[in-house]
Design a protein around this motif. Structure first.
Motif, PDB file in Angstrom:
ATOM      1  N   GLN A   1       4.160  11.945 -10.150  1.00  0.00           N
ATOM      2  CA  GLN A   1       4.115  13.275 -10.758  1.00  0.00           C
ATOM      3  C   GLN A   1       2.821  13.967 -10.338  1.00  0.00           C
ATOM      4  O   GLN A   1       1.721  13.502 -10.660  1.00  0.00           O
ATOM      5  CB  GLN A   1       4.158  13.172 -12.280  1.00  0.00           C
ATOM      6  N   VAL A   2       2.956  15.070  -9.596  1.00  0.00           N
ATOM      7  CA  VAL A   2       1.802  15.853  -9.150  1.00  0.00           C
ATOM      8  C   VAL A   2       1.706  17.106 -10.009  1.00  0.00           C
ATOM      9  O   VAL A   2       2.689  17.843 -10.161  1.00  0.00           O
ATOM     10  CB  VAL A   2       1.920  16.244  -7.664  1.00  0.00           C
ATOM     11  N   VAL A   3       0.530  17.340 -10.575  1.00  0.00           N
ATOM     12  CA  VAL A   3       0.320  18.490 -11.446  1.00  0.00           C
ATOM     13  C   VAL A   3      -0.960  19.201 -11.032  1.00  0.00           C
ATOM     14  O   VAL A   3      -1.983  18.559 -10.781  1.00  0.00           O
ATOM     15  CB  VAL A   3       0.200  18.059 -12.929  1.00  0.00           C
ATOM     16  N   GLY A   4      -0.925  20.539 -10.952  1.00  0.00           N
ATOM     17  CA  GLY A   4      -2.165  21.266 -10.661  1.00  0.00           C
ATOM     18  C   GLY A   4      -1.911  22.663 -10.141  1.00  0.00           C
ATOM     19  O   GLY A   4      -0.784  23.164 -10.144  1.00  0.00           O
ATOM     20  N   ASN A   5      -2.993  23.298  -9.699  1.00  0.00           N
ATOM     21  CA  ASN A   5      -2.924  24.647  -9.147  1.00  0.00           C
ATOM     22  C   ASN A   5      -2.338  24.617  -7.755  1.00  0.00           C
ATOM     23  O   ASN A   5      -2.768  23.828  -6.900  1.00  0.00           O
ATOM     24  CB  ASN A   5      -4.320  25.282  -9.089  1.00  0.00           C
ATOM     25  N   ASN A   6      -1.365  25.482  -7.525  1.00  0.00           N
ATOM     26  CA  ASN A   6      -0.715  25.545  -6.231  1.00  0.00           C
ATOM     27  C   ASN A   6      -1.611  26.218  -5.203  1.00  0.00           C
ATOM     28  O   ASN A   6      -2.256  27.226  -5.480  1.00  0.00           O
ATOM     29  CB  ASN A   6       0.610  26.318  -6.348  1.00  0.00           C
ATOM     30  N   LEU A   7      -1.664  25.656  -3.980  1.00  0.00           N
ATOM     31  CA  LEU A   7      -2.477  26.232  -2.915  1.00  0.00           C
ATOM     32  C   LEU A   7      -2.123  27.685  -2.641  1.00  0.00           C
ATOM     33  O   LEU A   7      -2.967  28.533  -2.410  1.00  0.00           O
ATOM     34  CB  LEU A   7      -2.299  25.421  -1.631  1.00  0.00           C
ATOM     35  N   LYS A   8      -0.808  27.992  -2.693  1.00  0.00           N
ATOM     36  CA  LYS A   8      -0.346  29.342  -2.384  1.00  0.00           C
ATOM     37  C   LYS A   8      -0.871  30.339  -3.404  1.00  0.00           C
ATOM     38  O   LYS A   8      -1.081  31.511  -3.098  1.00  0.00           O
ATOM     39  CB  LYS A   8       1.168  29.374  -2.352  1.00  0.00           C
TER      40      LYS A   8
ATOM     41  N   ASP B   1       0.855  -1.186   0.000  1.00  0.00           N
ATOM     42  CA  ASP B   1       0.000   0.000   0.000  1.00  0.00           C
ATOM     43  C   ASP B   1       0.896   1.243   0.000  1.00  0.00           C
ATOM     44  O   ASP B   1       1.646   1.479   0.946  1.00  0.00           O
ATOM     45  CB  ASP B   1      -0.901  -0.006   1.239  1.00  0.00           C
ATOM     46  N   VAL B   2       0.809   2.037  -1.056  1.00  0.00           N
ATOM     47  CA  VAL B   2       1.634   3.237  -1.166  1.00  0.00           C
ATOM     48  C   VAL B   2       0.786   4.513  -1.134  1.00  0.00           C
ATOM     49  O   VAL B   2       1.273   5.593  -1.486  1.00  0.00           O
ATOM     50  CB  VAL B   2       2.478   3.198  -2.460  1.00  0.00           C
ATOM     51  N   THR B   3      -0.463   4.388  -0.689  1.00  0.00           N
ATOM     52  CA  THR B   3      -1.367   5.545  -0.681  1.00  0.00           C
ATOM     53  C   THR B   3      -0.842   6.684   0.177  1.00  0.00           C
ATOM     54  O   THR B   3      -0.917   7.860  -0.218  1.00  0.00           O
ATOM     55  CB  THR B   3      -2.762   5.127  -0.174  1.00  0.00           C
ATOM     56  N   ALA B   4      -0.294   6.363   1.356  1.00  0.00           N
ATOM     57  CA  ALA B   4       0.191   7.409   2.266  1.00  0.00           C
ATOM     58  C   ALA B   4       1.311   8.224   1.626  1.00  0.00           C
ATOM     59  O   ALA B   4       1.343   9.463   1.747  1.00  0.00           O
ATOM     60  CB  ALA B   4       0.676   6.782   3.576  1.00  0.00           C
ATOM     61  N   GLU B   5       2.221   7.564   0.926  1.00  0.00           N
ATOM     62  CA  GLU B   5       3.317   8.279   0.279  1.00  0.00           C
ATOM     63  C   GLU B   5       2.805   9.181  -0.836  1.00  0.00           C
ATOM     64  O   GLU B   5       3.326  10.273  -1.061  1.00  0.00           O
ATOM     65  CB  GLU B   5       4.346   7.287  -0.275  1.00  0.00           C
ATOM     66  N   ILE B   6       1.772   8.730  -1.545  1.00  0.00           N
ATOM     67  CA  ILE B   6       1.215   9.558  -2.617  1.00  0.00           C
ATOM     68  C   ILE B   6       0.507  10.777  -2.022  1.00  0.00           C
ATOM     69  O   ILE B   6       0.636  11.890  -2.544  1.00  0.00           O
ATOM     70  CB  ILE B   6       0.261   8.723  -3.488  1.00  0.00           C
ATOM     71  N   ARG B   7      -0.226  10.579  -0.941  1.00  0.00           N
ATOM     72  CA  ARG B   7      -0.864  11.716  -0.262  1.00  0.00           C
ATOM     73  C   ARG B   7       0.187  12.726   0.201  1.00  0.00           C
ATOM     74  O   ARG B   7      -0.004  13.946   0.083  1.00  0.00           O
ATOM     75  CB  ARG B   7      -1.692  11.233   0.932  1.00  0.00           C
ATOM     76  N   ASP B   8       1.295  12.205   0.749  1.00  0.00           N
ATOM     77  CA  ASP B   8       2.365  13.093   1.202  1.00  0.00           C
ATOM     78  C   ASP B   8       2.929  13.897   0.036  1.00  0.00           C
ATOM     79  O   ASP B   8       3.228  15.090   0.177  1.00  0.00           O
ATOM     80  CB  ASP B   8       3.489  12.276   1.854  1.00  0.00           C
ATOM     81  N   ALA B   9       3.074  13.246  -1.112  1.00  0.00           N
ATOM     82  CA  ALA B   9       3.609  13.940  -2.284  1.00  0.00           C
ATOM     83  C   ALA B   9       2.685  15.071  -2.725  1.00  0.00           C
ATOM     84  O   ALA B   9       3.140  16.167  -3.082  1.00  0.00           O
ATOM     85  CB  ALA B   9       3.822  12.952  -3.426  1.00  0.00           C
ATOM     86  N   VAL B  10       1.374  14.829  -2.694  1.00  0.00           N
ATOM     87  CA  VAL B  10       0.405  15.873  -3.053  1.00  0.00           C
ATOM     88  C   VAL B  10       0.473  17.029  -2.062  1.00  0.00           C
ATOM     89  O   VAL B  10       0.475  18.207  -2.445  1.00  0.00           O
ATOM     90  CB  VAL B  10      -1.013  15.285  -3.111  1.00  0.00           C
ATOM     91  N   GLN B  11       0.545  16.701  -0.763  1.00  0.00           N
ATOM     92  CA  GLN B  11       0.601  17.743   0.268  1.00  0.00           C
ATOM     93  C   GLN B  11       1.868  18.576   0.145  1.00  0.00           C
ATOM     94  O   GLN B  11       1.839  19.807   0.250  1.00  0.00           O
ATOM     95  CB  GLN B  11       0.524  17.109   1.656  1.00  0.00           C
TER      96      GLN B  11
END
Length: 243
Positions: free
Chosen positions: A233-240, A88-98
């Motif tokens: 690879q995370v792509v999208g609008n930055n929160l900042k 299960d690698v879901t936690a690492e992917i969530r961390d990458a998005v955060q």
């Protein structure tokens, strides 16, 4: 397709592609380039290491991309177990998005091996065992496979060139035998990797993965034990950018 019989459907396909591309350009702010259709002749293991690289599109945009867009790439490594193992690698992917700070976008997960796979399903211990047993039945390791005839490999000139490109001077008979000796009998692992799939793309909204309550993203190693790498690879609008 060939001759005049296929010209009308191809023309309709080309016009439709251009219209869709134009619509996407207007709605998303992305530059969509038209394309031409052509025909041509493996308890969770510890995280070993993470590497990251990211960039953000500056104000004004670049190449038609909106300002505030983030592109963040990272790698994770896992030490797997013998045979088929599922992680299960879901936690690492969530961390990458955060860490990327992306609010709206997507994340692409791709394995970087020919005997591993990526899938989305429920990560439950008994179901994980069911998946493992199912895969063994689907492509039994003991079945006869041409890829496992090591004494006949490399066969073609292209095969020989690939082996040499990867550092083996197989023109030397001793090195050819050394290469054959280190090659695993793993044709079943290659086939299972192709059947399960090599990547998953997951939407991100509100800074969170858009997966179901019981869904997890899993790395499946078909030929362990090894150290395996996943690219994220995370792509999208930055929160900042929205503050």
């Amino acid at each position: 397709w060939g001759g005049e019989a296929g010209s009308e459907p191809m023309a309709r396909f080309g016009v439709t592609s251009l219209l869709v591309g134009a619509l996407l350009t207007q709605c998303s702010g992305f530059v969509v380039q038209p394309c031409r259709l052509g025909l041509a002749r493996g308890p969770p293991s510890p995280l070993v290491s993470v590497t990251k690289r990211s960039s953000e599109i500056a104000a004004g945009g670049v190449g038609g991309l909106r300002a505030g867009m983030t592109f963040a790439y990272s790698k994770i490594e896992r030490k797997t177990q013998t045979g088929i193992s599922i992680w299960d690698v879901t936690a690492e992917i969530r961390d990458a998005v955060q860490e990327a700070g992306v609010k709206e976008g997507f994340v692409n997960v791709i394995n970087q091996h020919t005997t591993t796979a990526v899938l989305i399903n429920e990560y439950e211990s008994r179901l994980v065992d069911d998946i493992r047993q199912f895969l063994f039945r689907l492509a039994p390791p003991s079945a006869p496979y041409l890829h496992n005839d090591l004494h006949l490999r490399p066969q073609s000139d292209e095969d020989k060139q690939r082996v040499q490109t990867n550092g083996w001077d197989i023109s030397d008979p001793a090195e050819l035998e050394a290469w054959r000796a280190q090659e695993p009998l793993n044709a079943h692992s290659h086939l299972l990797s192709m059947v399960v799939g090599n990547s998953e793309t997951i939407p991100v909204s509100g800074g969170k993965l858009c997966i179901g309550q019981w869904q997890s993203v899993m790395l499946v190693d078909m030929d362990g034990p090894r150290t395996r790498i996943l690219g994220i690879q995370v792509v999208g609008n930055n929160l900042k950018a929205d503050k």
